[in-house]
Design an enzyme around this catalytic site. Structure first.
Site, PDB file in Angstrom:
ATOM      1  N   LYS A  92      48.247  -5.238  67.776  1.00  0.00           N
ATOM      2  CA  LYS A  92      48.097  -3.849  67.318  1.00  0.00           C
ATOM      3  C   LYS A  92      48.499  -3.686  65.866  1.00  0.00           C
ATOM      4  O   LYS A  92      47.956  -2.831  65.174  1.00  0.00           O
ATOM      5  CB  LYS A  92      48.910  -2.905  68.201  1.00  0.00           C
ATOM      6  CG  LYS A  92      48.413  -2.872  69.633  1.00  0.00           C
ATOM      7  CD  LYS A  92      47.944  -1.528  70.075  1.00  0.00           C
ATOM      8  CE  LYS A  92      46.992  -1.720  71.238  1.00  0.00           C
ATOM      9  NZ  LYS A  92      46.990  -0.691  72.225  1.00  0.00           N
ATOM     10  N   LYS A  99      39.682  -8.925  75.718  1.00  0.00           N
ATOM     11  CA  LYS A  99      39.798  -8.099  76.919  1.00  0.00           C
ATOM     12  C   LYS A  99      39.050  -6.773  76.722  1.00  0.00           C
ATOM     13  O   LYS A  99      38.942  -6.275  75.598  1.00  0.00           O
ATOM     14  CB  LYS A  99      41.264  -7.881  77.300  1.00  0.00           C
ATOM     15  CG  LYS A  99      41.931  -6.717  76.645  1.00  0.00           C
ATOM     16  CD  LYS A  99      43.251  -6.335  77.312  1.00  0.00           C
ATOM     17  CE  LYS A  99      43.725  -5.051  76.655  1.00  0.00           C
ATOM     18  NZ  LYS A  99      44.652  -4.248  77.358  1.00  0.00           N
ATOM     19  N   LYS A 113      39.835   0.197  75.826  1.00  0.00           N
ATOM     20  CA  LYS A 113      39.398   1.583  75.628  1.00  0.00           C
ATOM     21  C   LYS A 113      38.763   1.819  74.275  1.00  0.00           C
ATOM     22  O   LYS A 113      37.909   2.675  74.111  1.00  0.00           O
ATOM     23  CB  LYS A 113      40.624   2.491  75.632  1.00  0.00           C
ATOM     24  CG  LYS A 113      41.286   2.686  76.926  1.00  0.00           C
ATOM     25  CD  LYS A 113      42.573   3.444  76.651  1.00  0.00           C
ATOM     26  CE  LYS A 113      43.415   3.535  77.883  1.00  0.00           C
ATOM     27  NZ  LYS A 113      44.838   3.359  77.576  1.00  0.00           N
TER      28      LYS A 113
HETATM   29  P1  ATP Z   1      44.357   0.055  74.330  1.00  0.00           P
HETATM   30  O1  ATP Z   1      43.010  -0.451  73.983  1.00  0.00           O
HETATM   31  O2  ATP Z   1      44.676   1.420  73.775  1.00  0.00           O
HETATM   32  O3  ATP Z   1      45.450  -0.948  74.129  1.00  0.00           O
HETATM   33  P2  ATP Z   1      43.874  -0.591  77.039  1.00  0.00           P
HETATM   34  O4  ATP Z   1      42.447  -0.364  77.284  1.00  0.00           O
HETATM   35  O5  ATP Z   1      44.355  -1.963  76.822  1.00  0.00           O
HETATM   36  O6  ATP Z   1      44.360   0.353  75.877  1.00  0.00           O
HETATM   37  P3  ATP Z   1      46.156   0.239  78.553  1.00  0.00           P
HETATM   38  O7  ATP Z   1      46.487   1.671  78.623  1.00  0.00           O
HETATM   39  O8  ATP Z   1      46.931  -0.589  77.591  1.00  0.00           O
HETATM   40  O9  ATP Z   1      44.618   0.040  78.283  1.00  0.00           O
HETATM   41  O10 ATP Z   1      46.283  -0.427  79.989  1.00  0.00           O
HETATM   42  C1  ATP Z   1      46.374   0.251  81.193  1.00  0.00           C
HETATM   43  C2  ATP Z   1      46.588  -0.678  82.345  1.00  0.00           C
HETATM   44  O11 ATP Z   1      45.370  -1.348  82.623  1.00  0.00           O
HETATM   45  C3  ATP Z   1      47.595  -1.789  82.086  1.00  0.00           C
HETATM   46  O12 ATP Z   1      48.257  -2.091  83.288  1.00  0.00           O
HETATM   47  C4  ATP Z   1      46.760  -2.951  81.657  1.00  0.00           C
HETATM   48  O13 ATP Z   1      47.344  -4.180  81.973  1.00  0.00           O
HETATM   49  C5  ATP Z   1      45.509  -2.733  82.466  1.00  0.00           C
HETATM   50  N1  ATP Z   1      44.325  -3.185  81.735  1.00  0.00           N
HETATM   51  C6  ATP Z   1      43.872  -2.685  80.559  1.00  0.00           C
HETATM   52  N2  ATP Z   1      42.769  -3.338  80.156  1.00  0.00           N
HETATM   53  C7  ATP Z   1      42.529  -4.272  81.114  1.00  0.00           C
HETATM   54  C8  ATP Z   1      41.534  -5.258  81.291  1.00  0.00           C
HETATM   55  N3  ATP Z   1      40.573  -5.425  80.403  1.00  0.00           N
HETATM   56  N4  ATP Z   1      41.571  -6.018  82.387  1.00  0.00           N
HETATM   57  C9  ATP Z   1      42.533  -5.855  83.316  1.00  0.00           C
HETATM   58  N5  ATP Z   1      43.503  -4.943  83.208  1.00  0.00           N
HETATM   59  C10 ATP Z   1      43.522  -4.158  82.131  1.00  0.00           C
END
Ligand code: ATP
Ligand code: LTN
Length: 333
Positions: A117, A199, A202
């Site tokens: 980040k 991964k 969002k």
């Molecule tokens: P950002 O992009 O803002 O970092 P994010 O999409 O990674 O956000 P988070 O809010 O950080 O989402 O994650 C929410 C939950 O979903 C956490 O438990 C995280 O481990 C899980 N998660 C997020 N993205 C994935 C993914 N691609 N695959 C599996 N689990 C995920």
């Protein structure tokens, strides 16, 4: 009941920093739903974590409530679980400050999410982004959680939380329960459809599927999903990351095993496989989207859920916080 054994406790949260994705569903929320009967569960909307990178205030406010609607639409029952918005329970910030004084600079510097980040937001690397895992540890430890259901990317943060708890317990005698990460077997790491080496996140609209995407949008995204120049539908993460990711999504969406899925598509090309994955996801998400839309029209209900959630959470949080304040030597009030 005195003689009824205490159910094990679960805490987890997601940042309202963007719309929820198939990754957050398969990595976290799906497990939350599966665990709600057996455990005493607390699910949080972590808006204080979201402001570690710049947010639009109106969007953040709307998303925090929309996220609650989506939690409920995914199957979380407000009668069975405590659901609340993090900033409504100030004990998180208070414990976070104290725990920060039991966390090493070096430990925080090693966190992968911080490194990523701070690269993404190189013009705004705040102290909050750096101490993010301390606030997360406070979230978990305030409620004496036994298990923390998250995707694989959060394992390192839960481990740091354990280290902080262990250190504190060592200095002041047992205070915190040591939590374990709980990571799903299938769907722990859903990868981006556009770039299967990263991964699904969002903040990458084309590579990710949002829970609120309409069927046409979902089909379009899967049609464009990156695969490879072969034709075989086979799980091989090293050499076929795109196809392996689609297979993982297909299995998580349908409940089939990897062997069943490979057999189903044996001898068929990607032209059959990709639309089948899209269909499975469309059917998985349709009821979630429809129910969220219905709930979003009932703001009074959503408000009552998060207000009651915050009250119940505060009651539990205060028990831990006052114990901690006493142990570190703050004068009695
Ligand atoms: P950002 O992009 O803002 O970092 P994010 O999409 O990674 O956000 P988070 O809010 O950080 O989402 O994650 C929410 C939950 O979903 C956490 O438990 C995280 O481990 C899980 N998660 C997020 N993205 C994935 C993914 N691609 N695959 C599996 N689990 C995920
Ligand atoms: N860091 C997590 C969100 C999060 C969390 C928590 C998860 C904040 N506090 C406590 C589990 C327990 C993320 O980025 N997904």
């Amino acid at each position: 009941m005195e003689n009824e054994a205490r159910k094990k406790r679960i805490f987890s949260g997601i940042q309202p920093s963007g719309e929820l994705t198939l990754g957050s569903y398969m990595g976290a929320i799906k497990n939350w739903v599966a665990l709600q009967d057996e455990y005493d569960c607390i699910y949080c909307i972590v808006d204080m974590h979201a402001i570690t990178v710049r947010q639009d205030p109106a969007q953040l406010r709307r998303r925090s409530v929309a996220q609650l609607a989506q939690y409920i639409a995914c199957g979380l029952d407000p009668q069975k679980n405590i659901m609340f918005i993090q900033s409504h329970v100030p004990q998180h910030a208070e414990l976070g400050w104290i725990l920060g004084c039991y966390t090493q600079f070096g430990e925080l510097s090693r966190m992968t999410q911080f490194k990523q980040k701070s690269q993404q937001h190189a013009d705004n690397i705040t102290a909050g982004l750096f101490t993010y895992p301390v606030l997360m540890a406070a979230d978990i430890l305030l409620y004496q959680a036994d298990l923390v259901p998250v995707g694989a990317d959060q394992k390192q943060h839960v481990e740091l939380c354990r280290d902080i708890a262990q250190r504190f317990n060592g200095v002041y005698s047992d205070t915190f329960t040591l939590p374990e990460p709980f990571i799903p077997k299938m769907g722990a790491r859903v990868m981006s459809l556009g770039n299967p080496d990263n991964k699904m996140s969002k903040s990458d609209p084309d590579g990710c599927v949002y829970l609120m995407d309409k069927p046409e949008e979902i089909r379009r995204k899967f049609k464009r999903a990156v695969t490879d120049s072969e034709t075989a539908v086979r799980f091989d993460k090293e050499n076929k990351p795109g196809v392996s990711n689609l297979l993982t999504i297909y299995c998580a969406a349908t409940g089939k095993t990897m062997e069943e899925a490979e057999e189903e598509f044996a001898g068929q090309g990607y032209g059959v496989f990709k639309p089948a994955v899209a269909d499975a996801v469309v059917e998985l998400l349709r009821p979630i989207r429809e129910e969220s839309e219905r709930l979003m029209a009932d703001k009074a209900y959503l408000e009552s859920v998060y207000r009651e959630g915050a009250q119940r959470a505060q009651y539990l949080a205060n028990k831990t916080l006052s114990k901690v304040q006493r142990k570190v030597g703050f004068a009695a009030r």
